[in-house]
Motif scaffolding. Structure first.
Motif, PDB file in Angstrom:
ATOM      1  N   SER A 242       1.031   0.686 -38.342  1.00 55.49           N
ATOM      2  CA  SER A 242       0.845  -0.656 -38.887  1.00 55.49           C
ATOM      3  C   SER A 242      -0.546  -0.738 -39.506  1.00 55.49           C
ATOM      4  O   SER A 242      -1.437   0.045 -39.153  1.00 55.49           O
ATOM      5  CB  SER A 242       1.008  -1.725 -37.803  1.00 55.49           C
ATOM      6  N   GLN A 243      -0.716  -1.680 -40.408  1.00 55.36           N
ATOM      7  CA  GLN A 243      -2.015  -1.893 -41.054  1.00 55.36           C
ATOM      8  C   GLN A 243      -2.341  -3.380 -41.030  1.00 55.36           C
ATOM      9  O   GLN A 243      -1.496  -4.211 -41.385  1.00 55.36           O
ATOM     10  CB  GLN A 243      -1.998  -1.394 -42.501  1.00 55.36           C
ATOM     11  N   ILE A 244      -3.564  -3.689 -40.606  1.00 56.07           N
ATOM     12  CA  ILE A 244      -4.062  -5.059 -40.635  1.00 56.07           C
ATOM     13  C   ILE A 244      -5.061  -5.139 -41.784  1.00 56.07           C
ATOM     14  O   ILE A 244      -6.047  -4.406 -41.808  1.00 56.07           O
ATOM     15  CB  ILE A 244      -4.739  -5.428 -39.299  1.00 56.07           C
ATOM     16  N   LEU A 245      -4.783  -6.005 -42.749  1.00 61.86           N
ATOM     17  CA  LEU A 245      -5.520  -6.013 -44.010  1.00 61.86           C
ATOM     18  C   LEU A 245      -6.478  -7.201 -44.094  1.00 61.86           C
ATOM     19  O   LEU A 245      -6.122  -8.332 -43.739  1.00 61.86           O
ATOM     20  CB  LEU A 245      -4.530  -6.051 -45.179  1.00 61.86           C
ATOM     21  N   TYR A 246      -7.696  -6.923 -44.589  1.00 63.89           N
ATOM     22  CA  TYR A 246      -8.757  -7.929 -44.647  1.00 63.89           C
ATOM     23  C   TYR A 246      -9.403  -7.955 -46.039  1.00 63.89           C
ATOM     24  O   TYR A 246      -9.576  -6.912 -46.666  1.00 63.89           O
ATOM     25  CB  TYR A 246      -9.865  -7.617 -43.634  1.00 63.89           C
ATOM     26  N   LYS A 247      -9.810  -9.141 -46.445  1.00 61.20           N
ATOM     27  CA  LYS A 247     -10.603  -9.252 -47.671  1.00 61.20           C
ATOM     28  C   LYS A 247     -12.046  -8.835 -47.426  1.00 61.20           C
ATOM     29  O   LYS A 247     -12.739  -8.430 -48.356  1.00 61.20           O
ATOM     30  CB  LYS A 247     -10.570 -10.688 -48.194  1.00 61.20           C
ATOM     31  N   ARG A 248     -12.488  -8.973 -46.177  1.00 59.25           N
ATOM     32  CA  ARG A 248     -13.845  -8.567 -45.826  1.00 59.25           C
ATOM     33  C   ARG A 248     -13.812  -7.755 -44.531  1.00 59.25           C
ATOM     34  O   ARG A 248     -12.959  -7.951 -43.677  1.00 59.25           O
ATOM     35  CB  ARG A 248     -14.760  -9.779 -45.676  1.00 59.25           C
ATOM     36  N   TYR A 249     -14.741  -6.883 -44.384  1.00 56.25           N
ATOM     37  CA  TYR A 249     -14.815  -5.954 -43.249  1.00 56.25           C
ATOM     38  C   TYR A 249     -15.204  -6.720 -41.978  1.00 56.25           C
ATOM     39  O   TYR A 249     -16.215  -7.407 -41.941  1.00 56.25           O
ATOM     40  CB  TYR A 249     -15.863  -4.888 -43.578  1.00 56.25           C
ATOM     41  N   GLN A 250     -14.405  -6.643 -40.952  1.00 53.32           N
ATOM     42  CA  GLN A 250     -14.676  -7.361 -39.706  1.00 53.32           C
ATOM     43  C   GLN A 250     -14.137  -6.582 -38.495  1.00 53.32           C
ATOM     44  O   GLN A 250     -13.198  -7.024 -37.838  1.00 53.32           O
ATOM     45  CB  GLN A 250     -14.100  -8.778 -39.748  1.00 53.32           C
ATOM     46  N   PRO A 251     -14.733  -5.417 -38.185  1.00 50.60           N
ATOM     47  CA  PRO A 251     -14.246  -4.632 -37.044  1.00 50.60           C
ATOM     48  C   PRO A 251     -14.539  -5.316 -35.710  1.00 50.60           C
ATOM     49  O   PRO A 251     -15.529  -6.040 -35.556  1.00 50.60           O
ATOM     50  CB  PRO A 251     -15.038  -3.326 -37.178  1.00 50.60           C
TER      51      PRO A 251
ATOM     52  N   VAL B  33      -4.721  -8.754 -34.409  1.00 52.29           N
ATOM     53  CA  VAL B  33      -4.481  -9.823 -35.385  1.00 52.29           C
ATOM     54  C   VAL B  33      -4.953 -11.159 -34.833  1.00 52.29           C
ATOM     55  O   VAL B  33      -5.606 -11.962 -35.529  1.00 52.29           O
ATOM     56  CB  VAL B  33      -2.983  -9.887 -35.757  1.00 52.29           C
ATOM     57  N   GLU B  34      -4.656 -11.418 -33.564  1.00 48.75           N
ATOM     58  CA  GLU B  34      -5.001 -12.707 -32.963  1.00 48.75           C
ATOM     59  C   GLU B  34      -6.484 -12.823 -32.630  1.00 48.75           C
ATOM     60  O   GLU B  34      -6.981 -13.931 -32.426  1.00 48.75           O
ATOM     61  CB  GLU B  34      -4.137 -12.916 -31.717  1.00 48.75           C
ATOM     62  N   ARG B  35      -7.212 -11.694 -32.585  1.00 47.96           N
ATOM     63  CA  ARG B  35      -8.646 -11.735 -32.296  1.00 47.96           C
ATOM     64  C   ARG B  35      -9.507 -11.644 -33.548  1.00 47.96           C
ATOM     65  O   ARG B  35     -10.726 -11.665 -33.464  1.00 47.96           O
ATOM     66  CB  ARG B  35      -9.021 -10.585 -31.348  1.00 47.96           C
ATOM     67  N   SER B  36      -8.889 -11.549 -34.686  1.00 46.09           N
ATOM     68  CA  SER B  36      -9.642 -11.457 -35.937  1.00 46.09           C
ATOM     69  C   SER B  36      -9.036 -12.419 -36.948  1.00 46.09           C
ATOM     70  O   SER B  36      -8.200 -13.249 -36.602  1.00 46.09           O
ATOM     71  CB  SER B  36      -9.632 -10.018 -36.458  1.00 46.09           C
ATOM     72  N   GLN B  37      -9.461 -12.311 -38.179  1.00 47.42           N
ATOM     73  CA  GLN B  37      -8.968 -13.207 -39.227  1.00 47.42           C
ATOM     74  C   GLN B  37      -8.467 -12.386 -40.415  1.00 47.42           C
ATOM     75  O   GLN B  37      -9.063 -12.401 -41.495  1.00 47.42           O
ATOM     76  CB  GLN B  37     -10.087 -14.162 -39.666  1.00 47.42           C
ATOM     77  N   PRO B  38      -7.347 -11.683 -40.224  1.00 51.16           N
ATOM     78  CA  PRO B  38      -6.815 -10.857 -41.317  1.00 51.16           C
ATOM     79  C   PRO B  38      -6.127 -11.703 -42.374  1.00 51.16           C
ATOM     80  O   PRO B  38      -5.875 -12.899 -42.181  1.00 51.16           O
ATOM     81  CB  PRO B  38      -5.817  -9.949 -40.603  1.00 51.16           C
ATOM     82  N   ASP B  39      -5.818 -11.065 -43.487  1.00 57.56           N
ATOM     83  CA  ASP B  39      -5.133 -11.750 -44.580  1.00 57.56           C
ATOM     84  C   ASP B  39      -3.674 -11.321 -44.728  1.00 57.56           C
ATOM     85  O   ASP B  39      -2.886 -12.017 -45.379  1.00 57.56           O
ATOM     86  CB  ASP B  39      -5.886 -11.485 -45.885  1.00 57.56           C
ATOM     87  N   ALA B  40      -3.319 -10.184 -44.147  1.00 57.81           N
ATOM     88  CA  ALA B  40      -1.932  -9.706 -44.201  1.00 57.81           C
ATOM     89  C   ALA B  40      -1.752  -8.617 -43.156  1.00 57.81           C
ATOM     90  O   ALA B  40      -2.728  -8.022 -42.685  1.00 57.81           O
ATOM     91  CB  ALA B  40      -1.590  -9.172 -45.587  1.00 57.81           C
ATOM     92  N   VAL B  41      -0.500  -8.377 -42.798  1.00 54.58           N
ATOM     93  CA  VAL B  41      -0.156  -7.316 -41.847  1.00 54.58           C
ATOM     94  C   VAL B  41       1.034  -6.550 -42.406  1.00 54.58           C
ATOM     95  O   VAL B  41       2.011  -7.150 -42.880  1.00 54.58           O
ATOM     96  CB  VAL B  41       0.197  -7.880 -40.458  1.00 54.58           C
TER      97      VAL B  41
END
Length: 459
Positions: free
Chosen positions: A11-20, A155-163
């Motif tokens: 799976s891939q969790i996609l972000y507009k900005r880097y937030q590890p 996903v629930e601990r970050s702010q992704p834009d798509a999965v």
């Protein structure tokens, strides 16, 4: 049950900005999830290829990787996901959004320490596919559970834009992924019903078929319904119900047999030979459903029931003319005894008192029948339909399995059962002997079985 070899669940969790996320938090998530999936905590070992934000564990036979420093790569798998009906209707902005993605967290669950695609062909042959890929339904589902839960927590601990859930080509908004990942029926995520159209060459009418994306990892086959005039929602239900039953029973339905929720629904399972890629196809064909005007000639059919754990709980044959009550059988004897009491006649268990099925059913005609199973609200007519909105597709996938919990398998061709047979009654009686006390405590209105087998103390 064998499945098509799956090298990894990704799976891939996609972000507009880097937030590890913090590396220690990622380690805790991996260990907790793997333990929940049935692997002891003591079997989890952090590999020395890990760093501050990228963690790799060997947990029993599972190699679990969470990589937070990778760059997003637009692959053919992503292109395929963008073409699905779900992405095009529920996530139409996805194509433009992907151009803005700057960071990607990759979750991967593998069976080997070395990625399968990086091995030389001679080593693949020597090692054997079963040591490099998930080939059994049980281990495949276990790997999917690990990947699904790790992905959901991040996903629930970050702010992704798509999965992106790769096994079924599901490209979702984060909240939609969380809803599917947390649903009670995981086939909602593991299988994506994807419709396709075909024009009838004779009438020019648009026909709709349905392909189950990801079905090969669950059943070992492609699963599809060929283009027809049935409603799109119903086709999705069929695919999800079939996958659910195969997963939970861990066995395939025989070629030519049918399944359905009752005697008025017969969906035939037809196997087709393997293609060049070594993958066969299971075609699901609706051969009897009066609601949609599909009728099948009545022939004797054996039905098999399954309990909540999908163990066989009984069977009966519909259309058989020679079924009689056996006074030497405990269940049949109880039926005979109660019938005698209802008629006010002395009870007898001699063979001469055995009734034919026809006579027995005539005596039952004055009594109420047991409650009928609830029918889903299908459209009243079968007519060509266009693909529904995304929310309708999602709702169909999410609720289909619950609507088809009472799944039964029948032999080759399947008639509609218009009355209760003696054999069916025997199965009801056996179940009633176990559940009668529970039903009475629930305070429900007594039905046919309650009247027939009313306890002596209540009389």
């Amino acid at each position: 049950m064998k499945t098509h070899p799956l090298p990894s669940v990704d799976s891939q969790i996609l972000y507009k900005r880097y937030q590890p996320l913090d590396g220690d938090a990622i380690m805790a998530v991996i260990v907790a999830v793997v333990e929940k999936a049935g692997v002891p905590r003591s079997a989890c070992q952090l590999l020395n290829t890990s760093d501050e934000i990228n963690k790799r564990f060997l947990c029993g036979k599972f190699h679990v990787l969470v990589t937070q420093s990778g760059l997003f790569e637009h692959t053919p798998l992503i292109d395929a996901a963008l073409e699905t009906i779900y992405a095009r209707t529920a996530f139409p902005e996805a194509a433009d959004l992907l151009n803005e993605i700057a960071a990607c967290t990759q979750i991967s669950v593998r069976k080997s320490l070395i990625p399968t695609d990086s091995l030389p062909e001679n080593l693949k042959t020597l090692s054997g596919v079963e040591s490099l890929a998930f080939c059994e339904a049980e281990e495949t589902l276990q790997a999917m559970e690990i990947a699904r839960l790790i992905t959901a927590i991040i996903v629930e601990r970050s702010q992704p834009d798509a999965v992106f859930w790769a096994p079924s080509s599901f490209l979702l908004k984060p909240d939609a992924f969380s809803a599917l990942a947390r649903a009670s029926n995981h086939d909602d995520l593991y299988l994506l019903p994807n419709p396709y159209g075909q024009q009838d060459p004779e009438t020019g009418e648009q026909l709709i078929g349905m392909m189950g994306i990801g079905s090969q990892w669950l059943t070992g086959y492609r699963v599809e319904v060929l283009p027809c005039r049935l409603p799109l929602e119903y086709l999705a239900e069929i695919l999800v119900a079939f996958s659910k039953f195969m997963n939970e029973s861990n066995r395939l339905i025989d070629d030519g047999d049918v399944f359905g929720r009752d005697e008025n629904e017969k969906i035939q399972v037809i196997y087709h030979e393997e293609d060049d890629d070594g993958l066969g196809t299971i075609e699901l064909k609706v051969v009897h459903n009066p609601k949609f005007g599909i009728l099948r000639e009545d022939v004797p059919t054996k039905y098999v029931r399954y309990d909540e754990d999908l163990n066989e709980s009984g069977s009966y044959t519909d259309g058989s003319e020679d079924t009689e009550l056996d006074p030497h059988d405990p269940v049949d004897a109880a039926i005979l005894e109660r019938l005698q009491e209802l008629k006010g006649e002395p009870s007898s268990q001699e063979p001469s008192d055995v009734r034919s099925e026809e006579a027995f059913e005539q005596e039952m005609s004055a009594l109420d029948r047991p409650d009928q199973p609830v029918k889903p609200a299908y459209p009243e007519t079968a007519k060509p339909v266009s693909p529904p909105t995304a929310s309708q597709v999602h709702q169909t996938i999410a609720t289909a399995a619950g609507q088809l919990d009472d799944t039964r398998i029948a032999g080759k061709t399947s008639p509609s059962s218009k009355r209760m047979s003696v054999a069916e009654l025997r199965d009801f009686v056996k179940q009633a002997q176990v559940s009668n006390e529970t039903s009475e405590k629930a305070g429900k209105k007594p039905g046919f079985l309650a009247k027939l087998f009313k306890r002596k103390a209540d009389q």
